[in-house]
Scaffold this motif. Structure first.
Motif, mmCIF file in Angstrom:
data_model
loop_
_atom_site.group_PDB
_atom_site.id
_atom_site.type_symbol
_atom_site.label_atom_id
_atom_site.label_comp_id
_atom_site.label_asym_id
_atom_site.label_seq_id
_atom_site.Cartn_x
_atom_site.Cartn_y
_atom_site.Cartn_z
ATOM 1 N N ASN A 95 -1.025 -5.064 3.008
ATOM 2 C CA ASN A 95 -0.410 -4.181 4.002
ATOM 3 C C ASN A 95 -1.259 -4.073 5.257
ATOM 4 N N VAL A 96 -2.584 -4.062 5.094
ATOM 5 C CA VAL A 96 -3.482 -4.020 6.251
ATOM 6 C C VAL A 96 -3.338 -5.298 7.073
ATOM 7 N N ILE A 151 -7.708 -0.746 13.347
ATOM 8 C CA ILE A 151 -7.086 -1.326 12.153
ATOM 9 C C ILE A 151 -7.920 -0.990 10.925
ATOM 10 N N GLY A 152 -9.234 -1.032 11.081
ATOM 11 C CA GLY A 152 -10.128 -0.652 9.990
ATOM 12 C C GLY A 152 -9.920 0.794 9.571
ATOM 13 N N LEU A 153 -9.733 1.681 10.539
ATOM 14 C CA LEU A 153 -9.457 3.087 10.225
ATOM 15 C C LEU A 153 -8.128 3.228 9.494
ATOM 16 N N LYS A 154 -7.155 2.395 9.864
ATOM 17 C CA LYS A 154 -5.868 2.394 9.169
ATOM 18 C C LYS A 154 -6.057 1.995 7.708
ATOM 19 N N ALA A 155 -6.916 1.011 7.468
ATOM 20 C CA ALA A 155 -7.197 0.581 6.096
ATOM 21 C C ALA A 155 -7.828 1.711 5.289
ATOM 22 N N LEU A 158 -5.152 4.101 4.315
ATOM 23 C CA LEU A 158 -4.316 3.602 3.222
ATOM 24 C C LEU A 158 -5.020 3.751 1.872
ATOM 25 N N VAL A 159 -6.319 3.455 1.844
ATOM 26 C CA VAL A 159 -7.085 3.617 0.603
ATOM 27 C C VAL A 159 -7.071 5.077 0.163
ATOM 28 N N LYS A 160 -7.222 5.981 1.117
ATOM 29 C CA LYS A 160 -7.202 7.412 0.794
ATOM 30 C C LYS A 160 -5.829 7.832 0.266
#
Length: 297
Positions: A95-96, A151-155, A158-160
């Motif tokens: 998804n990322v 994008i890294g913050l989005k990842a 998503l993990v959270k």
């Protein structure tokens, strides 16, 4: 697990997809099949192997990605990686990647489908164990690769949301590097890291030489950073060219004397740390960008 063993060809084409059979199930989202050339091929897609068995047809409408690993050892390592990683992590990584390609409006290299899940798995394991290993280049990455950092913050988000695990913000920088690396046609991650360090070091040289603080929101600063990134990439990949335009070189040396002197400091640095020196083209264009970024209103 080291991913240095992986080499990816372009996604296979021309296969009679109506005859694709499952040869091996790695997890619910990844299977192996044979293409029309009898090459083992990785096929990815959400739920593509759910309630499926070896020998059954692959539902082509679920296919999201296909690629061919080179060599049996690589294939075995791939199978181990995808078998061992938590399916939730694989789904988050996929998804990322989709999100990144949408934001960046380009296709990322195939290797990101391995490096990103592997990195996320390792990062999540460290977090569960209470180990907080910070990326020393976080500050630089946030400045030079702003979109990739987001994008890294989005990842991390998503993990959270999906796993109730809060990764440190510095992980956004590490994920950003994987995205940057995947934009550069399978370049070595170490080269991407060194590029970031080179850009920061050159910025520091200009900063201290002029005794000024840059306006990081300005157009000229953005252009300067972009120029430095491409310069560092060409230098580290040894893709340098020389036009031998002595007339333009002499004109810039006379017109922008302070900026040109600054490039000589940069040249001394490169001789010291990279055992190389600026070409005339590199020196004159660096001088032009330095002049612009240090004199803008």
């Amino acid at each position: 697990m080291s991913l240095g063993l992986f080499f990816w060809k372009s996604p296979f084409r021309g296969c009679q997809t109506s005859e694709m059979k499952i040869e091996k199930i790695l997890n619910n989202n990844v299977v192996l099949t044979l293409n029309e050339s009898n090459q083992e091929t990785v096929v990815m897609g959400r739920g593509i192997a759910f309630q499926k068995k070896v020998g059954q047809d692959i539902e082509t409408d679920k296919i999201e990605k296909t690629f061919i690993p080179e060599g049996q050892e690589v294939l075995e390592n791939l199978a181990n990686l995808y078998r061992d990683i938590d399916p939730d992590i694989l789904e988050i990584a996929t998804n990322v990647i989709k999100y990144a390609q949408g934001v960046l409006r380009l296709k990322l290299s195939n290797h990101i489908y391995l490096t990103l899940p592997d990195h996320l798995s390792y990062a999540i394991s460290r977090t569960k164990e209470g180990l907080d290993i910070r990326n020393p280049l976080t500050w630089e990455i946030k400045r030079f690769y702003k979109v990739e950092y987001e994008i890294g913050l989005k990842a991390i988000s998503l993990v959270k949301d999906e796993m109730s695990i809060l990764l440190p913000d510095s992980e956004a920088a590490s994920i950003a590097l994987h995205i940057v690396n995947a934009r550069q046609d399978n370049s070595d991650l170490g080269v991407t890291i060194r590029m970031t360090e080179l850009v920061q070091d050159i910025l520091n040289i200009v900063h201290f030489y002029y005794g000024m603080t840059f306006d990081e929101d300005s157009f000229q600063y953005t252009r300067f950073i972009t120029h430095l990134q491409y310069f560092a990439r060409r230098l580290l990949h040894q893709e340098r060219r020389e036009s031998n335009d002595d007339f333009l070189y002499d004109q810039i040396q006379k017109k922008y004397q302070k900026a040109f002197k600054c490039t000589e400091r940069i040249n001394d640095y490169l001789l010291n740390v990279e055992n190389t020196s600026l070409t005339k083209d590199e020196q004159l264009y660096l001088a032009i960008h330095i002049q612009r970024v240090t004199t803008e209103d």
